[in-house]
Design an enzyme around this catalytic site. Structure first.
Site, PDB file in Angstrom:
ATOM      1  CB  SER A  18      68.650 -16.996  15.489  1.00 17.50           C
ATOM      2  OG  SER A  18      67.710 -16.357  14.927  1.00 17.50           O
ATOM      3  CG  HIS A  45      69.287 -13.378  15.591  1.00 14.60           C
ATOM      4  ND1 HIS A  45      69.328 -14.255  14.456  1.00 14.60           N
ATOM      5  CD2 HIS A  45      70.435 -12.675  15.817  1.00 14.60           C
ATOM      6  CE1 HIS A  45      70.753 -14.183  14.175  1.00 14.60           C
ATOM      7  NE2 HIS A  45      71.166 -13.164  14.826  1.00 14.60           N
ATOM      8  CG  ASP A 138      74.547 -13.568  13.006  1.00 15.70           C
ATOM      9  OD1 ASP A 138      75.711 -13.534  12.564  1.00 15.70           O
ATOM     10  OD2 ASP A 138      74.060 -12.966  13.876  1.00 15.70           O
TER      11      ASP A 138
END
Lengths: 193, 269
Positions: A18, A45, A138
């Site tokens: 991310s 992401h 996540d």
């Protein structure tokens, strides 16, 4: 542990990241050998820009063929795949990719958990999953599923991460096999067969 | 942990008892949806979900609604809509009458987007938009044309990126946190249930849109559906798919020519 991973056959390498993970990949990809014997899938992401600039950018950092996943494409060794923006990436038992535009998970689509969990079911002990920098939870459930299926879980050393929260969260919630900085990570990946 | 065999049993039940065939859906995604429903509706075990599905026909509606994915938005992928505006609608405009089919339209955001494009091209009066889905409850939302007001800012931005120049808010009336789209748009929309897995062609169309539906099907079912679209398109008709879907490697590939970078194909034979 070292011996353990040397004897293990890697059938698929997953890398989830991310915020702060792109620069890790930009440094990691050029260090990887040019003839990876297994497929690699990146779940990152990112903003839903709708264009494929990122895959071109990543492709410029490695000699391995790099591309965004198309629906129902076979998972081919030696190729680096990028999950498309705004789709979840799953893997079918016949080892083809499936895309899914269902609800966001952990405020994310693609969600790292979705791909890790789905791949764990298909690849079991043949799966190696790495979690990079990020400011989100996540990936932790996903890594847990990878471990439960007999696969190997790796996290970026939070001290070296621009956003330490994501790898740190994983390290504190499951028995991670390895915690690496970028250089160690490259050596590890190159040693996998 | 739900085993593949459990899923097979459930899918057999659904087909035998209700005629819904999910066996050729992408299994990874379908299984995820079923596990999600198990947890949403707090079934202690998979066997209990199966029992409920078998014995409570009224639960079937919820099952189908939750297991299929009904996430959609207006003017998703603005470049795609721009291409429809600039390259497809001028050609369709040469026809006396335009039939459009939104296959697997879910709650209808894309149908209303299309109706707005047709209106702005001065074609809406001689167009009909057929909106179909296997799910009766989502079609009720298409009929109403009411969407959350909170999303209008994002939709308006996408509308502008798609080449829209009007004031987007002129297409709806805001009330109680909802945006109700003009009846001028909705009265051109014909709504019907249609299951791409089992139903056949029902009309001839000039443009078929089916975006982010095929990703939920396996290759074999994708092929069946693409043949159905081929049989439902007039010569020189257009087929539009989602950004990660393709006609490549399908049985009907040679009959179509891709227009440009967007996933729009023209039927050439």
């Amino acid at each position: 542990m070292e011996e353990n991973h040397l004897n293990r056959r890697c059938e698929l390498l997953l890398i989830g990241g991310s915020a702060g993970s792109l620069e890790v990949l930009f440094r990691l990809l050029p260090l990887l050998r040019a003839d990876l014997p297994f497929p690699v899938a990146l779940v990152l992401h990112r903003r839903n820009s709708g264009d494929s600039t990122l895959s071109e950018l990543l492709a410029s950092k490695t000699l391995n063929p790099t591309q965004e996943v198309e629906d129902k494409e076979p998972v081919t060794p030696g190729t680096i795949y990028l999950a498309p923006a705004d789709y979840h990436l799953l893997i079918e038992h016949n080892r083809t990719f499936s895309l899914d535009y269902s609800e966001k998970i952990n405020f994310s689509r693609p969600s790292i958990d979705v791909t890790f969990e789905s791949a764990a079911e298909v690849y079991g002990p043949g799966l190696v999953a790495i979690l990079l920098s990020g400011a989100n939870e996540d990936g932790t459930s996903g890594l847990t599923a990878v471990k439960q299926a007999g696969g190997m879980a790796v996290a970026q050393n939070p001290d070296t991460a621009q956003m330490p929260f994501m790898p740190h969260y994983a390290i504190t919630h499951l028995p991670i096999d390895h915690v690496f900085d970028t250089i160690e990570m490259a050596a590890f990946i190159n040693s996998l067969t | 942990m739900i085993e593949e065999e459990d899923i097979d049993l459930l899918l057999n039940d659904l087909f035998d008892l209700y005629g819904y065939d999910f066996t050729r859906y992408s299994r990874a995604s379908l299984k995820r949806r079923i596990i999600r429903l198990c947890s949403l509706d707090k079934f202690p075990s998979f066997a209990e979900l199966r029992y409920r599905v078998r014995n409570d026909p009224s639960y079937l509606k919820r099952f189908v609604e939750e297991v299929t994915v009904n996430v959609t938005e207006m003017f998703r992928d603005p470049a795609f809509y721009k291409s429809l505006r600039e390259e497809v609608l001028p050609v369709l405009g040469t026809k006396p009458f335009i039939r459009v089919w939104h296959a697997g339209c879910s709650t209808g955001e894309e149908v209303y987007s299309m109706a707005i494009l047709l209106k702005e091209a001065n074609l809406l009066r001689r167009s009909l938009l057929y909106a179909t889905d296997l799910n009766p409850s989502v079609l009720e939302k298409v009929r109403k044309g009411i969407f959350p007001l909170a999303l209008m800012k994002q939709y308006s931005e996408s509308y502008i990126s798609s080449g829209g120049t009007a004031d987007f808010s002129s297409y709806y009336t805001a009330q109680y946190g909802q945006a109700k789209f003009d009846s001028e748009l909705s009265e051109k929309i014909i709504i019907s249930t249609h299951n791409l897995v089992s139903d056949s062609s029902f009309n001839e169309f000039d443009l078929i849109l089916c975006r982010n539906v095929l990703i939920y099907f396996d290759k074999e079912l994708q092929d069946r559906v693409l043949k159905l679209f081929d049989a439902s398109l007039g010569t020189l008709g257009y087929l539009a798919l989602g950004t990660k879907e393709t006609l490549k490697f399908s049985a009907v590939q040679h009959k179509f020519k891709q227009l440009n970078r967007e996933k729009i194909w023209k039927k050439i034979i």
